[in-house]
Write an enzyme that holds these catalytic residues in place. Structure first.
Site, PDB file in Angstrom:
ATOM      1  N   TRP A 148       6.842  -2.335   7.959  1.00 41.69           N
ATOM      2  CA  TRP A 148       6.625  -2.970   6.656  1.00 41.69           C
ATOM      3  C   TRP A 148       7.769  -3.969   6.579  1.00 41.69           C
ATOM      4  CZ3 TRP A 148       9.224  -1.756   1.589  1.00 41.69           C
ATOM      5  CH2 TRP A 148       8.617  -2.424   0.526  1.00 41.69           C
ATOM      6  N   ASP A 229      10.992   6.979   4.005  1.00 37.43           N
ATOM      7  CA  ASP A 229      10.327   6.186   2.966  1.00 37.43           C
ATOM      8  C   ASP A 229       8.933   6.761   2.764  1.00 37.43           C
ATOM      9  OD1 ASP A 229       9.243   4.352   1.260  1.00 37.43           O
ATOM     10  OD2 ASP A 229       9.369   2.636   2.620  1.00 37.43           O
ATOM     11  N   LYS A 264       1.661   3.898  -6.108  1.00 38.58           N
ATOM     12  CA  LYS A 264       0.279   4.080  -5.637  1.00 38.58           C
ATOM     13  C   LYS A 264      -0.311   5.392  -6.142  1.00 38.58           C
ATOM     14  CE  LYS A 264       2.312   1.222  -2.710  1.00 38.58           C
ATOM     15  NZ  LYS A 264       2.126  -0.109  -2.220  1.00 38.58           N
TER      16      LYS A 264
HETATM   17  N1  KET Z   1       7.629   1.493   1.074  1.00 35.86           N
HETATM   18  C1  KET Z   1       6.489   1.241   1.747  1.00 35.86           C
HETATM   19  C2  KET Z   1       6.312   1.829   3.110  1.00 35.86           C
HETATM   20  C3  KET Z   1       5.504   0.445   1.165  1.00 35.86           C
HETATM   21  O1  KET Z   1       4.397   0.233   1.847  1.00 35.86           O
HETATM   22  C4  KET Z   1       5.700  -0.105  -0.123  1.00 35.86           C
HETATM   23  C5  KET Z   1       4.705  -1.011  -0.716  1.00 35.86           C
HETATM   24  C6  KET Z   1       6.900   0.210  -0.770  1.00 35.86           C
HETATM   25  C7  KET Z   1       7.837   1.008  -0.160  1.00 35.86           C
HETATM   26  C8  KET Z   1       7.198  -0.334  -2.134  1.00 35.86           C
HETATM   27  O2  KET Z   1       6.810   0.485  -3.154  1.00 35.86           O
HETATM   28  P1  KET Z   1       7.021   0.016  -4.673  1.00 35.86           P
HETATM   29  O3  KET Z   1       7.044   1.296  -5.440  1.00 35.86           O
HETATM   30  O4  KET Z   1       5.896  -0.866  -5.005  1.00 35.86           O
HETATM   31  O5  KET Z   1       8.331  -0.701  -4.749  1.00 35.86           O
HETATM   32  N2  KET Z   1       3.812  -1.593  -0.022  1.00 35.86           N
HETATM   33  C9  KET Z   1       2.718  -2.452  -0.463  1.00 35.86           C
HETATM   34  C10 KET Z   1       3.069  -3.475  -1.471  1.00 35.86           C
HETATM   35  C11 KET Z   1       4.233  -4.321  -1.074  1.00 35.86           C
HETATM   36  O6  KET Z   1       4.231  -4.925   0.004  1.00 35.86           O
HETATM   37  O7  KET Z   1       5.186  -4.355  -1.887  1.00 35.86           O
HETATM   38  C12 KET Z   1       2.065  -3.084   0.764  1.00 35.86           C
HETATM   39  O8  KET Z   1       2.552  -2.902   1.885  1.00 35.86           O
HETATM   40  O9  KET Z   1       1.032  -3.763   0.609  1.00 35.86           O
END
Ligand code: KET
Length: 419
Positions: A148, A229, A264
């Site tokens: 990511w 993570d 999510k």
């Molecule tokens: N860690 C991972 C592995 C992840 O895929 C995301 C979000 C996050 C943390 C971030 O979580 P948040 O609670 O929104 O801060 N992934 C999706 C959105 C993004 O890119 O921010 C995605 O990969 O599409």
């Protein structure tokens, strides 16, 4: 008035004195950027498989009933929206510990876990990165390949050198476990290793329990620092099942950092709710760590959001709402698995000879397709099917209304390459 203007003219030159023109323009984010491009596209059958957002079978981002119940209560609650403490709401932090480490966690009972409420999973990673940089500024951070992308940006931005360990084998569309272990085996002690306990983003490929056992023994033997993570807990095999690696690592006695996200699994992306937990060797060490985490929060953004904090605490600490939430997460998980199954089944007839097993073998929100750049462009231009450049498919964008179009489009572009 005129005199003032004349005086100002005297001191301010007419040509604006630019200070920032030497900066590189921001290239944009590959995920958010393509998601925006999707929304500008006018294809009548367009399908958005870009971003990690959960959509229901009608293509809507759901407001969970469990969440809505608490939101209504909060809307009627006249209490002032005060600053939360730097570490966040106590009820929230306890809820994080129960969900991530389990209600019977020894480490939690012994007070060895320092947990704070954070601004999403991203905020947890950033505060964790700042904290680790204070403790081990010379360590490197090793991140899965593929990653990511934001992992590199966050840890690089915190001052670390980031590197990649092998993770995915394009030939098998599965795990490159031996190469991963060979790499980790050669890292110096106190190296930070970023791992995904479940639903690996972007590949959807996870370790088996046996493989986790080997990784844990290696991390322990070499004195590496795991940073886990977990952004998709509950969307792989189940809320408890998905925490297997976290809990096994903690039971093995490792010092471990865990960033979790509720974006999510509670469908509350914009509320910015996550948690950072550091599992320590003793309650005293956990107190010390908590103090440092608070200081990192204070100098970054001071405190976490009141509204999101109360939503999470309200759902997770109420027995009935918690049970309803688990059911709602199970519905999401089952729907995604069903979409994977339908794609697999349809491709068997539409693209005979094409090995689509990866759709059902990979799990969670993402599937890593291995589609080429040309195929991805053809999918976008000819069929309005949007997949990010790495070939990562966000499964929840599929539903019973668009899955046929999606498999037709895939059959077209993959079939064309084969011809
Ligand atoms: N860690 C991972 C592995 C992840 O895929 C995301 C979000 C996050 C943390 C971030 O979580 P948040 O609670 O929104 O801060 N992934 C999706 C959105 C993004 O890119 O921010 C995605 O990969 O599409």
């Amino acid at each position: 008035m005129a005199a003032t203007r004349a005086t100002r003219r005297h001191i301010i030159s007419y040509r604006h004195n630019s200070m920032f023109e030497h900066l590189q323009p921001y290239a944009g984010d590959p995920i958010f950027g393509l998601n925006d491009a999707f929304h500008r596209n006018t294809h009548p059958k367009k399908v958005n498989l870009t971003i990690g957002l959960y959509y229901d079978d009608q293509g809507r981002i759901p407001v969970l009933q469990s969440v809505e119940t608490v939101q209504r209560r909060l809307a009627d609650d006249p209490s002032p929206r005060v600053y939360l403490p730097m570490e966040g709401l106590a009820a929230y932090r306890q809820a994080v510990q129960r969900v991530v480490f389990g209600s019977d966690s020894q480490a939690v009972a012994q007070g060895r876990v320092a947990t704070i409420q954070t601004l999403g999973g991203t905020g947890a990673l950033k505060v964790g990165a700042d904290f680790l940089h204070l403790a081990y500024p010379d360590s490197e951070v090793w991140i899965s390949d593929p990653a990511w992308d934001n992992h590199h940006a966050i840890f690089g931005g915190a001052g670390f050198k980031t590197r990649s360990y092998p993770y995915y084998d394009p030939a098998t569309k599965g795990l490159a476990f031996d190469a991963m272990m060979d790499c980790l085996r050669n890292l110096p002690s106190r190296t930070i290793v970023l791992l995904h306990p479940c639903c690996h983003n972007p590949t959807g490929v996870d370790l088996s329990h046996e493989q986790w056992g080997e990784v844990i023994a290696l991390l322990q033997g070499r004195g590496l620092i795991p940073f886990l993570d977990i952004a998709y807990q509950g969307l792989g095999d189940g809320m408890e099942e998905d925490a297997y690696a976290v809990r096994t690592m903690v039971d093995a006695g490792l010092t471990v950092l865990v960033a979790n996200s509720f974006s999510k699994n509670l469908s509350i992306y914009g509320e910015r709710c996550g948690g950072l937990s550091v599992v320590c060797g003793s309650a005293q060490e956990a107190d010390l760590v908590l103090g440092q985490l608070k200081s990192m929060v204070r100098r970054n953004y001071s405190s976490a959001p009141w509204h999101g904090g109360h939503i999470v605490a309200g759902v997770l600490n109420d027995e009935l709402l918690h049970a309803r939430w688990l059911k709602e997460v199970a519905d999401m998980r089952v729907r995604m698995a069903e979409m994977r199954r339908q794609v697999h089944q349809q491709l068997a007839t539409k693209l005979p000879g094409y090995d689509a097993d990866y759709f059902v073998n990979q799990r969670g929100m993402f599937t890593y397709s291995g589609l080429s750049r040309e195929q991805l462009l053809a999918l976008r231009e000819r069929h309005g099917v949007y997949i990010i450049d790495s070939g990562r498919i966000a499964v929840p964008g599929l539903n019973t209304g668009n899955v046929d179009h999606f498999t037709d489009a895939l059959a077209d572009v993959i079939g064309e390459s084969a011809r």
